[in-house]
Design an enzyme around this catalytic site. Sequence first.
Site, PDB file in Angstrom:
ATOM      1  N   GLU A 139     -16.309   4.514 -47.222  1.00  5.98           N
ATOM      2  CA  GLU A 139     -16.036   3.611 -46.085  1.00  5.98           C
ATOM      3  C   GLU A 139     -14.712   2.911 -46.342  1.00  5.98           C
ATOM      4  O   GLU A 139     -14.638   1.696 -46.526  1.00  5.98           O
ATOM      5  CB  GLU A 139     -17.168   2.590 -45.891  1.00  5.98           C
ATOM      6  CG  GLU A 139     -17.044   1.807 -44.578  1.00  5.98           C
ATOM      7  CD  GLU A 139     -17.807   0.497 -44.547  1.00  5.98           C
ATOM      8  OE1 GLU A 139     -19.035   0.511 -44.742  1.00  5.98           O
ATOM      9  OE2 GLU A 139     -17.160  -0.545 -44.320  1.00  5.98           O
TER      10      GLU A 139
ATOM     11  N   ASP B 272     -15.055  -0.267 -49.126  1.00 12.43           N
ATOM     12  CA  ASP B 272     -14.584  -1.007 -47.944  1.00 12.43           C
ATOM     13  C   ASP B 272     -13.142  -1.471 -48.159  1.00 12.43           C
ATOM     14  O   ASP B 272     -12.731  -2.520 -47.681  1.00 12.43           O
ATOM     15  CB  ASP B 272     -15.487  -2.199 -47.587  1.00 12.43           C
ATOM     16  CG  ASP B 272     -15.412  -2.592 -46.109  1.00 12.43           C
ATOM     17  OD1 ASP B 272     -14.674  -1.931 -45.341  1.00 12.43           O
ATOM     18  OD2 ASP B 272     -16.080  -3.566 -45.715  1.00 12.43           O
TER      19      ASP B 272
ATOM     20  N   HIS C  21     -20.455   1.648 -38.020  1.00 16.06           N
ATOM     21  CA  HIS C  21     -19.759   0.568 -38.724  1.00 16.06           C
ATOM     22  C   HIS C  21     -19.776  -0.696 -37.870  1.00 16.06           C
ATOM     23  O   HIS C  21     -19.779  -0.613 -36.644  1.00 16.06           O
ATOM     24  CB  HIS C  21     -18.307   1.011 -38.987  1.00 16.06           C
ATOM     25  CG  HIS C  21     -17.516   0.050 -39.803  1.00 16.06           C
ATOM     26  ND1 HIS C  21     -16.828  -1.014 -39.245  1.00 16.06           N
ATOM     27  CD2 HIS C  21     -17.298  -0.012 -41.141  1.00 16.06           C
ATOM     28  CE1 HIS C  21     -16.221  -1.684 -40.221  1.00 16.06           C
ATOM     29  NE2 HIS C  21     -16.484  -1.103 -41.378  1.00 16.06           N
TER      30      HIS C  21
ATOM     31  N   HIS D 279     -10.803   2.140 -45.249  1.00 13.70           N
ATOM     32  CA  HIS D 279     -10.150   2.031 -43.943  1.00 13.70           C
ATOM     33  C   HIS D 279      -8.628   2.075 -44.001  1.00 13.70           C
ATOM     34  O   HIS D 279      -8.018   1.746 -45.012  1.00 13.70           O
ATOM     35  CB  HIS D 279     -10.566   0.736 -43.268  1.00 13.70           C
ATOM     36  CG  HIS D 279     -12.044   0.596 -43.097  1.00 13.70           C
ATOM     37  ND1 HIS D 279     -12.796   1.463 -42.351  1.00 13.70           N
ATOM     38  CD2 HIS D 279     -12.920  -0.312 -43.596  1.00 13.70           C
ATOM     39  CE1 HIS D 279     -14.069   1.089 -42.380  1.00 13.70           C
ATOM     40  NE2 HIS D 279     -14.169   0.022 -43.135  1.00 13.70           N
TER      41      HIS D 279
HETATM   42 MN    MN Z   1     -15.711  -1.472 -43.350  1.00 13.31          MN
END
Ligand code: MN
Length: 321
Positions: free
Chosen positions: A13, A284, A161, A15
């Site tokens: 996950e 993340d 998400h 980004h």
């Molecule tokens: Mn995220």
Amino acid sequence: MRGKPKCPVIAIEEHYWDTDITSNYAGVEAFRDPEMLKRLYDLGEYRIEHMDKAGVDMQVLSHGAPSLQKIGAGKAVDLARRANDRLAAACQKYPTRFAGFAALPTDNPTAAAAELERCVKTLGFKGAMIHGLSNGEFLDEPKFDPIWAMAEKLDVPIYLHPSVPHPSVTDVYYKKYMQDFPMVIRAAWGFTVETATIAIRMVLGGVFERHPKMKLILGHFGETLPFLVWRIDQALSRPGAKPMSFRKVFSNNFYVTTSGNFSNPALLCTMMEMGIDRILFAIDYPFVNNEDGMEWIPNMPLCDEDKIKLLSGNATRLLKL
Ligand code: MN
């Protein structure tokens, strides 16, 4: 077992931002400091340098929230193609370090399904990420079924998400504290409630009855659902309800990741409810530092065999890496 077993670390996950998408959201950059923006807009050496420093072998990349979920179909369909092509170019440049989740123009579900197919078959993407409501609409509406049908057909997961809550929710539930605690509507709480609600509604709305092979990934250790599955399941089946097993759907169709929630109690609870095979590693980045995720690994209360599943084995299998 303390320590980190010999295995790759795949974080799923992670980004980035694409200016073609973020330019549609006024003020989105004002909220972030220059270093964060540099990390978000980078799909090259700077990102890899941070991965190497911390020991992350591969990132499965996705656009940050709200991605295309607040852009109308008129603009989002072409924009999705352009943004996904650019992400694919980065993945092709660094094939051992990056893989991709597609951004989908969910405002037009048929076009979103076609884009998912193109991204998986032509660009080699591993699935897609959807960020919260699609222009204010819940994803359990049957109009979104073409997306789930395509995910099922291609055998790729959809990562649900968080995104900021619906404006009416923000207004009624959080307004009083937004000034002093801007994260209350985001990662601290609002994201969790919003995403868990969307996922629960997908179960109630029969999405997984219509698409029994659809695989849904939730971040942040399942947005509290593993902790609550017993109560949700029991309460939903009290007299007066339509017959349905929440637990059955949750155990068959859901996967969760560790993104931004490096908690041993949360890990143990999730493992007891879902089993180790459904838990995948995620950090993340860049909202959470790679080091924070990596430093947790030696302290996870898992045997090496389970750590290997969590760090890369499960991702390799689910995403066919
Ligand atoms: Mn995220």
